[in-house]
Design an enzyme around this catalytic site. Sequence first.
Site, mmCIF file in Angstrom:
data_model
loop_
_atom_site.group_PDB
_atom_site.id
_atom_site.type_symbol
_atom_site.label_atom_id
_atom_site.label_comp_id
_atom_site.label_asym_id
_atom_site.label_seq_id
_atom_site.Cartn_x
_atom_site.Cartn_y
_atom_site.Cartn_z
ATOM 1 C CG ASP A 160 -6.663 57.876 -12.301
ATOM 2 O OD1 ASP A 160 -5.809 58.370 -13.063
ATOM 3 O OD2 ASP A 160 -6.519 57.828 -11.069
ATOM 4 N NE ARG A 171 -4.043 60.128 -11.485
ATOM 5 C CZ ARG A 171 -4.284 60.420 -10.212
ATOM 6 N NH1 ARG A 171 -3.542 61.317 -9.587
ATOM 7 N NH2 ARG A 171 -5.259 59.808 -9.571
#
Length: 214
Positions: A133, A135
């Site tokens: 991930d 982000r």
Amino acid sequence: MPSTPHEELLDYTTSCLLPTPWAQFTLHAFVEHATGKEHLAMTLGEIGNGEPVLARVHSECLTGDVLFSQRCDCGAQLEGALKKIADEGRGILLYLRQEGRGIGLVNKIRAYRLQEAGADTVEANLALGFHADARNYELCQPMLAQFGITSLRLMTNNPRKIDAMEKMGITVSERVPLLVNRNAFNTNYLDTKAAKLGHMMKPLVEAVAQDGEL
């Protein structure tokens, strides 16, 4: 007043009214300095009075948000969050342009191909050379500061979002689960979120019961 490092990350540009099937929101546009990406906030009601605000931090998912993909729960979460805000008459949704958990649209499609060959979502991202991930939520601080928001009732199943908000000095007074659209196409995706990324994919009452607190 001198700007903070977070405030220097992006500029507020303009706003307009945005009627939706659930309420008439106000749409606000921001431009990120480093990338030129345009990020959005949708607001409803009085949100700058110091009370915790019902909020959703939503990362762009063109396939789910726009093309109705059933491979994920993103589009349903976006719609569900806007409905909850409309029902309450007060809230904010931040729409961050970080497609595919931060790897971009084309790479997300490449990851989909790997998933079709048997990889799960985490394995596919790692195989392409990315983090599970990728982000980043640092833009949330100046976006929320634009509206005088310091405390959230955050609609999320993702503990990383809660941690990110609190590390930036934003209080998360409550986590509001957003469990929607589990289907035959996304069951493995949702199960991988829980098993490998720590997402909280059970209703609060069920989770508390399993912890022996009921």
